[in-house]
Design a protein around this motif. Structure first.
Motif, PDB file in Angstrom:
ATOM      1  N   THR A 246      50.059  34.808 -48.045  1.00 57.66           N
ATOM      2  CA  THR A 246      48.701  34.920 -47.493  1.00 57.66           C
ATOM      3  C   THR A 246      47.637  35.141 -48.559  1.00 57.66           C
ATOM      4  O   THR A 246      46.452  34.985 -48.293  1.00 57.66           O
TER       5      THR A 246
ATOM      6  N   GLU B 249      40.659  34.517 -45.469  1.00 58.22           N
ATOM      7  CA  GLU B 249      41.162  35.124 -44.236  1.00 58.22           C
ATOM      8  C   GLU B 249      40.258  34.766 -43.056  1.00 58.22           C
ATOM      9  O   GLU B 249      40.732  34.443 -41.972  1.00 58.22           O
TER      10      GLU B 249
ATOM     11  N   LYS C  79      38.339  32.172 -42.861  1.00 57.76           N
ATOM     12  CA  LYS C  79      38.498  30.740 -42.617  1.00 57.76           C
ATOM     13  C   LYS C  79      39.738  30.469 -41.790  1.00 57.76           C
ATOM     14  O   LYS C  79      39.699  29.688 -40.830  1.00 57.76           O
ATOM     15  N   ARG C  80      40.856  31.133 -42.153  1.00 55.17           N
ATOM     16  CA  ARG C  80      42.086  30.954 -41.374  1.00 55.17           C
ATOM     17  C   ARG C  80      41.907  31.460 -39.942  1.00 55.17           C
ATOM     18  O   ARG C  80      42.386  30.851 -38.983  1.00 55.17           O
ATOM     19  N   ARG C  81      41.206  32.594 -39.795  1.00 53.61           N
ATOM     20  CA  ARG C  81      40.990  33.148 -38.458  1.00 53.61           C
ATOM     21  C   ARG C  81      40.181  32.177 -37.595  1.00 53.61           C
ATOM     22  O   ARG C  81      40.493  31.946 -36.425  1.00 53.61           O
TER      23      ARG C  81
ATOM     24  N   GLU D  17      39.934  28.938 -38.003  1.00 57.64           N
ATOM     25  CA  GLU D  17      40.744  27.764 -37.706  1.00 57.64           C
ATOM     26  C   GLU D  17      41.682  28.027 -36.536  1.00 57.64           C
ATOM     27  O   GLU D  17      41.862  27.187 -35.657  1.00 57.64           O
TER      28      GLU D  17
END
Length: 257
Positions: free
Chosen positions: A30, A110, A112-114, A116
């Motif tokens: 991560t 983080e 950005k991943r959330r 997405e």
């Protein structure tokens, strides 16, 4: 206890060299700090947890003291029933892991991943809603079609009944016009026969209408049951896929670590 490193324990262990400003753990899966790590793997052939930790002291003296004291050393913890010794490798940070820029970068990734994941979840929900809407529209269209057919049959029956009533009425008028007893008797017989036929036809029609209504209700119940079972099966499959994806993510993360 959960197989993950503890920031509090790490801070307590290294506080003796100077006041610690912050700590972080590097997770290759991560690239996140301690508050967001997801998995750390055991050492090869052992049950010992291996991880990469970053410690930032408030003063440079704490850093120098830790670097000088821990070179080539091991950590030992005294506990009930014995002691635990851990090998460590100490070096200064060349990546700026705990720098403001590094933290901002990880927080950005983080976030950005959330986003997405949220967007993907929204798309999936929207797709399910659209599919459900289509199924409901199809069901309503079918119900409307069945209702139109039923009304058409009812209208045809009413028209037929009206014609039959007109015929009976004409027969009665003819019977009244007959003056002779034979003609009156014949008129009565014809009227009774017509009435009997009318009553029998009405009973048969009512029986057919009731049977048709029963079939329609049964068919509608079967279709609704199939639709409900299909929806429940889709929900169950989605849950199974979700669990499978979670297991796969955990497995991959463990393999990467």
């Amino acid at each position: 206890s959960d197989g993950r490193p503890c920031p509090k324990a790490l801070t307590q262990a290294f506080q003796k060299f100077g006041k610690v400003r912050q700590v972080g753990f590097y997770d290759p899966s991560t690239e996140n700090v301690s508050k967001g790590f997801s998995s750390f793997g055991p050492g090869a052939g052992t049950d010992t947890l291996n991880f990469e930790a970053y410690i930032q002291y408030e003063k440079y003296g704490g850093f120098c003291s830790a670097m000088g004291s821990l070179k080539g050393m091991q950590l030992m913890r005294l506990q009930a029933g014995g002691q635990a010794v851990v090998k460590i490798k100490v070096d200064f940070d060349k990546t700026g892991f705990l720098s403001d820029r590094g933290i901002r970068k990880r927080l950005h990734l983080e976030e950005k991943r959330r986003k997405e994941l949220e967007e993907e979840e929204i798309k999936m929900k929207q797709k399910r809603l659209e599919e459900e809407k289509e199924r409901m529209e199809e069901l309503k269209a079918k119900e409307k079609e069945e209702e139109e057919k039923r009304l058409k049959r009812l209208e045809e029956k009413q028209q037929k009944k009206k014609k039959q009533e007109e015929i009976v009425s004409q027969l009665r008028k003819i019977a009244i016009q007959r003056r002779t007893e034979a003609q009156r008797l014949m008129s009565v017989l014809l009227a009774e026969a017509a009435e009997a036929r009318y009553q029998e036809e009405m009973r048969e029609k009512e029986a057919r209408v009731m049977e048709e209504h029963k079939k329609e209700r049964t068919q509608r119940h079967i279709e609704e049951t199939k639709l409900r079972d299909s929806l429940l099966q889709n929900v169950h499959q989605l849950e199974q896929r979700k669990l499978a994806l979670q297991k796969e993510i955990v497995s991959r993360t463990n393999n990467v670590t």
